[in-house]
Write an enzyme that holds these catalytic residues in place. Structure first.
Site, PDB file in Angstrom:
ATOM      1  N   HIS A 155      -7.010  -5.867  -0.815  1.00 35.26           N
ATOM      2  CA  HIS A 155      -5.827  -5.018  -0.666  1.00 35.26           C
ATOM      3  C   HIS A 155      -4.751  -5.781   0.093  1.00 35.26           C
ATOM      4  O   HIS A 155      -4.981  -6.275   1.199  1.00 35.26           O
ATOM      5  CB  HIS A 155      -6.231  -3.754   0.089  1.00 35.26           C
ATOM      6  CG  HIS A 155      -5.219  -2.670   0.050  1.00 35.26           C
ATOM      7  ND1 HIS A 155      -4.760  -2.114  -1.118  1.00 35.26           N
ATOM      8  CD2 HIS A 155      -4.575  -2.007   1.051  1.00 35.26           C
ATOM      9  CE1 HIS A 155      -3.884  -1.165  -0.843  1.00 35.26           C
ATOM     10  NE2 HIS A 155      -3.757  -1.086   0.460  1.00 35.26           N
TER      11      HIS A 155
ATOM     12  N   SER B 188       0.828  -1.182   0.000  1.00 34.63           N
ATOM     13  CA  SER B 188       0.000   0.000   0.000  1.00 34.63           C
ATOM     14  C   SER B 188       0.881   1.259   0.000  1.00 34.63           C
ATOM     15  O   SER B 188       1.734   1.405  -0.864  1.00 34.63           O
ATOM     16  CB  SER B 188      -0.951  -0.056   1.195  1.00 34.63           C
ATOM     17  OG  SER B 188      -1.962   0.899   1.083  1.00 34.63           O
TER      18      SER B 188
ATOM     19  N   ASP C 152      -8.562  -3.484  -6.898  1.00 39.67           N
ATOM     20  CA  ASP C 152      -8.179  -2.876  -5.614  1.00 39.67           C
ATOM     21  C   ASP C 152      -8.854  -1.519  -5.449  1.00 39.67           C
ATOM     22  O   ASP C 152      -8.794  -0.667  -6.334  1.00 39.67           O
ATOM     23  CB  ASP C 152      -6.663  -2.717  -5.580  1.00 39.67           C
ATOM     24  CG  ASP C 152      -6.120  -2.394  -4.198  1.00 39.67           C
ATOM     25  OD1 ASP C 152      -6.735  -1.580  -3.485  1.00 39.67           O
ATOM     26  OD2 ASP C 152      -5.067  -2.949  -3.840  1.00 39.67           O
TER      27      ASP C 152
END
Length: 538
Positions: free
Chosen positions: A500, A246, A471
């Protein structure tokens, strides 16, 4: 917020709804605005980067000499033996490497294989900005099956980035005040609602300056990347092995740009679009669109499993139930504590993570079956959890500080209002909640930087990029952009999936390639598309 997996969920603030920025960005015109002419500004920027590069080299040399004094972790850190903890000193301002220092908390667990199998340390960042990586070594102590092979070869190393957790934590508001419920509906009905939210955003920005002003100018991704290089040196590693998820992918992209010759192996998973025009305003707008798409995926799944959840056999029927729940909570907060803001904070985990599909749908279903308490237990802030509230407030403070400092944000409310009003018409699930979370950046009290131009420099080895196409937090285009920016990288795409944090899921097509890269350095000769991991079952 851009962050990986279930271990971050408890740190998510309950009153300001999180958005990944982890894991958005500025328009070009805003980036170039300013009184200084472009050539002069560029020269000044390069001079500053040169000073910081020299400072980073000095700090790294100092750390390499000092090493890390490893010891048992403090009892209240929740890190069991044989995990060890220690500290690494870094300068607050890399342009002044002999100036004020702060200590960063790090932890490790040694490789489980033989001395001959060991390949060094694997350093991890879970995202945020504001996420702690200190739980990474627990993947070994809890015997996570996905990481057994990698653990034989690597020490697993986590750290609290600057400002986070045990590493000179910053704060913007009293933690108990931060989680106090209920909150106003993020979706404004009137101009007065917008005015009230703008006031809260200004107050939050001012609170950050009052409580943490000395750190704010230095809470940037490039500085965290420099910290990462100092940690590498303190570990005694000539080159870095890194796993970033991320927002951790943007940290990795910046590290790879600043320190290309210091990278040995790098995996970036669920990728923030590193384009200078995207960091961070545009990234958050793009996130709103992606969240809506994944929210609809979840509603389709709920409808397909109506025999279990009884919320309707079509997406439209499930959405009607959601709107009914929101309207009820808006009129009278459920249980006196769960209003629309709390609902979004809870329900957003479904488009974030497939692992939340069943529990969120189950709680949703129980509410319409008459069990109100299940929803209150799941969505209401826990005012008694002092430690958790401090963590949530700190996590949100770092998120705001880094995204606001990394880039120049629009200061015109007219632009914010126009962009978010337009998006909300077709993508209403997260748009306004995300806008209010980021609005402090419009009145940020310290200088905002120009994002680094992420690109390949000599010495950067091939990077492994992993991304799902659906995502919500980091849209697929981000992986494509980083793939272009890092020459020689390989992109592994999980098609028709959207959870995710792909490397934390069971999908042999992905897992085997992660293992092969970390253990041998080998990558496929071309990019790879994998079928999706298994869909959750009620």
């Amino acid at each position: 917020m851009y962050g990986e997996g279930p271990h971050l969920r408890d740190t998510r603030p309950k009153n300001r709804v999180l958005a990944l920025g982890s894991a958005g960005a500025l328009v070009t015109a805003t980036l170039l605005a300013g009184a200084v002419s472009a050539p002069t500004a560029g020269a000044a920027e390069r001079h500053g980067q040169d000073r910081e590069a020299r400072g980073a080299a000095i700090a790294a040399a100092r750390a390499a000499k000092a090493g890390i004094d490893w010891h048992d972790c403090p009892a209240d850190w929740g890190l069991e033996k044989p995990i060890q903890c220690g500290w690494v000193s870094v300068p607050v301002d890399y342009a002044k490497p002999y100036g004020k220092q702060i200590k960063l908390a790090v932890d490790r667990i040694g490789n489980t294989g033989t001395k001959g199998e060991r390949q060094g340390a694997l350093v991890y960042n879970p995202g945020g900005p504001g996420g702690s990586g200190m739980r990474f070594p627990r993947r070994v102590t809890t015997k996570s099956a996905l990481w057994v092979n990698t653990a034989k070869a690597y020490d697993f190393v986590g750290f609290d980035p600057r400002g986070v957790g045990h590493s000179a934590p910053i704060s913007c508001i009293d933690p108990q005040e931060f989680v106090k419920a209920p909150k106003a509906d993020p979706v404004p009905d009137t101009e007065a609602d917008k005015t009230a939210q703008r006031k809260l955003a200004r107050e939050y920005a001012d609170g950050c300056h009052e409580r943490s002003g000395g750190m704010l100018p230095y809470m940037t991704t490039p500085n965290t990347a420099r910290d990462l290089d100092v940690i590498r040196a303190a570990l005694g590693e000539k080159k870095l092995n890194y796993l970033g998820v991320s927002y951790g992918t943007y940290l990795g992209a910046v590290y790879g740009t600043l320190f290309p010759g210091h990278v040995r192996r790098m995996i970036v998973d669920s990728v923030v679009n590193p384009s200078r025009q995207n960091i961070w305003y545009e990234a958050n707008l793009e996130q709103d669109v992606a969240f809506e798409g994944r929210w609809k995926d979840w509603e389709d799944w709920v409808a397909a499993n109506d025999a279990s959840f009884h919320l309707g056999t079509t997406r439209t029927a499930v959405q009607d139930k959601w709107l009914q729940l929101r309207a009820t909570a808006k009129k009278n907060p459920i249980g006196g504590v769960v209003g629309p803001a709390e609902l979004i904070s809870f329900f957003q985990s479904a488009p974030y993570y497939d692992s939340s599909w069943v529990p969120v749908a189950t709680t949703f279903s129980k509410y319409f079956a008459g069990d109100t308490q299940a929803l209150v237990d799941a969505a209401a802030p826990d005012m008694s959890d002092t430690a958790g509230n401090i963590t949530s407030e700190n996590s949100n403070a770092v998120y705001t500080a880094v995204e606001c400092a990394d880039a120049k944000w629009p200061t015109s409310w007219r632009k914010w209002d126009r962009d978010n009003t337009r998006l909300n018409k077709n993508y209403p699930f997260m748009t306004w909640a995300n806008a209010w979370m980021n609005l402090p950046c419009a009145t940020w009290p310290v200088k905002q930087q120009t994002p680094l131009h992420v690109k390949t420099h000599k010495g950067l080895p091939p990077v492994l990029i992993v991304q799902s196409t659906r995502d919500a937090a980091t849209p697929y285009e981000g992986a494509v952009e980083l793939h272009k920016s890092f020459k020689g990288s390989r992109l592994v795409t999980e098609k028709d999936a959207g959870s995710h944090g792909v490397t934390g899921l069971v999908n042999p097509c992905v897992n085997d390639r992660v293992d092969a890269y970390l253990l041998t350095g080998k990558l496929d000769t071309a990019d790879v598309t994998c079928a999706p991991h298994a869909t959750p079952k009620p």
